[in-house]
Design a protein around this motif. Structure first.
Motif, mmCIF file in Angstrom:
data_model
loop_
_atom_site.group_PDB
_atom_site.id
_atom_site.type_symbol
_atom_site.label_atom_id
_atom_site.label_comp_id
_atom_site.label_asym_id
_atom_site.label_seq_id
_atom_site.Cartn_x
_atom_site.Cartn_y
_atom_site.Cartn_z
ATOM 1 N N PRO A 120 0.809 -1.219 0.000
ATOM 2 C CA PRO A 120 0.000 0.000 0.000
ATOM 3 C C PRO A 120 0.842 1.269 0.000
ATOM 4 O O PRO A 120 0.340 2.350 -0.296
ATOM 5 N N VAL A 123 0.757 4.429 -2.838
ATOM 6 C CA VAL A 123 -0.473 4.540 -3.637
ATOM 7 C C VAL A 123 -0.987 5.975 -3.600
ATOM 8 O O VAL A 123 -1.052 6.600 -2.537
ATOM 9 N N THR A 133 -1.354 -1.040 -10.306
ATOM 10 C CA THR A 133 -2.061 -1.090 -9.028
ATOM 11 C C THR A 133 -3.163 -2.142 -9.098
ATOM 12 O O THR A 133 -3.682 -2.456 -10.172
ATOM 13 N N GLU A 135 -6.557 -3.887 -6.560
ATOM 14 C CA GLU A 135 -7.369 -3.746 -5.357
ATOM 15 C C GLU A 135 -7.557 -5.097 -4.684
ATOM 16 O O GLU A 135 -7.904 -6.087 -5.330
ATOM 17 N N ASN A 137 -9.585 -6.570 -1.258
ATOM 18 C CA ASN A 137 -10.502 -6.301 -0.146
ATOM 19 C C ASN A 137 -10.820 -4.816 -0.018
ATOM 20 O O ASN A 137 -10.856 -4.254 1.078
ATOM 21 N N GLY A 138 -11.034 -4.177 -1.170
ATOM 22 C CA GLY A 138 -11.444 -2.779 -1.176
ATOM 23 C C GLY A 138 -10.327 -1.775 -0.991
ATOM 24 O O GLY A 138 -10.573 -0.576 -0.883
ATOM 25 N N LYS A 139 -9.077 -2.216 -0.967
ATOM 26 C CA LYS A 139 -7.938 -1.316 -0.769
ATOM 27 C C LYS A 139 -6.951 -1.451 -1.917
ATOM 28 O O LYS A 139 -6.678 -2.559 -2.378
ATOM 29 N N LYS A 140 -6.411 -0.328 -2.378
ATOM 30 C CA LYS A 140 -5.488 -0.330 -3.506
ATOM 31 C C LYS A 140 -4.059 -0.637 -3.044
ATOM 32 O O LYS A 140 -3.616 -0.172 -1.998
ATOM 33 N N TYR A 141 -3.378 -1.406 -3.873
ATOM 34 C CA TYR A 141 -1.985 -1.758 -3.619
ATOM 35 C C TYR A 141 -1.159 -1.508 -4.873
ATOM 36 O O TYR A 141 -1.658 -1.599 -5.998
#
Length: 231
Positions: A120, A123, A133, A135, A137-141
């Motif tokens: 993460p 980002v 990039t 996603e 579980n709803g989070k961008k990496y």
């Protein structure tokens, strides 16, 4: 074949212009100062340096900067070096600033044979420009690639003759990571003992990662900034 050498030129004989060096240390703590001096003396040019920082003007990696041997730096912090600042302003050096945790993981992945990983860190910043990039579980990496080097140069407190290493407290820092990710790794140490003298649980890095061991003398162990209290 013994890993112990008495002249660093022997270990650096295949170092050539344009190589990538992974350099252990954090600030001036645990830096391979004898190897750095040997590389300066050798005069190898256009080096890519991967290290947490780039020393100070007259010590550590700063002496390679002053000698204009570095073409590119991948680091987390470079703010203690006026020579670096001037070369960057003049367009003489390329710099890739990398979050410290990302840099550590890039080296660890390189040593473990992992080509890339998601993190993460970075980002939504300039660091993410041009990088993949994804996603989870709803989070961008952000996808970051591993780093390997032609040489790893590191500093340890003690080695046995096989190259098993013990580092002195926080001087361990980036040293094991640089050792693992280097194709050829040189460990400069303060003391060498026979195999069997180090207890297995004491060993911080196994000798399988080390190709050369050099016992240095008269280490300076400088402090970047000394702040004292008035009495």
């Amino acid at each position: 074949m013994s890993k112990i050498i008495h002249n660093l030129d022997e270990a650096l004989k295949t170092l050539k212009d344009g190589n990538t060096l992974l350099v252990g240390g954090f600030g001036l703590c645990g830096i391979p100062e004898k190897c750095i001096q040997a590389i300066k003396n050798k005069g190898t040019k256009n080096l890519t340096i991967v290290s947490n920082n780039c020393g100070i003007d007259d010590f550590g990696l700063g002496i390679l900067l002053s000698n204009k041997q570095i073409k590119k730096i991948i680091a987390s912090y470079v703010g203690e070096n006026k020579t670096f600042e001037q070369q960057f302003i003049n367009g003489e050096i390329e710099v890739i600033l990398t979050p410290q945790g990302t840099l550590a993981e890039q080296l660890r992945a390189g040593g473990a044979g992992i080509p890339a990983f998601y993190t993460p860190a970075g980002v939504g910043t300039l660091i993410a420009e041009g990088k993949e990039t994804r996603e989870f579980n709803g989070k961008k990496y952000l996808l970051e690639q591993a780093i390997n080097g032609d040489f790893g140069i590191i500093k340890a407190q003690k080695a046995d003759t096989y190259g098993n290493l013990i580092f002195n407290k926080t001087a361990r820092n980036f040293n094991p990571l640089c050792a693992m990710a280097g194709k050829i790794t040189i460990a400069e140490v303060e003391e060498i003992v026979e195999i069997g003298e180090l207890k297995p649980d004491e060993i911080h890095l196994p000798g399988i990662y080390i190709q050369y061991i050099y016992q240095g003398q008269n280490y300076e162990k400088r402090i970047e900034k000394i702040t004292t209290r008035e009495v």
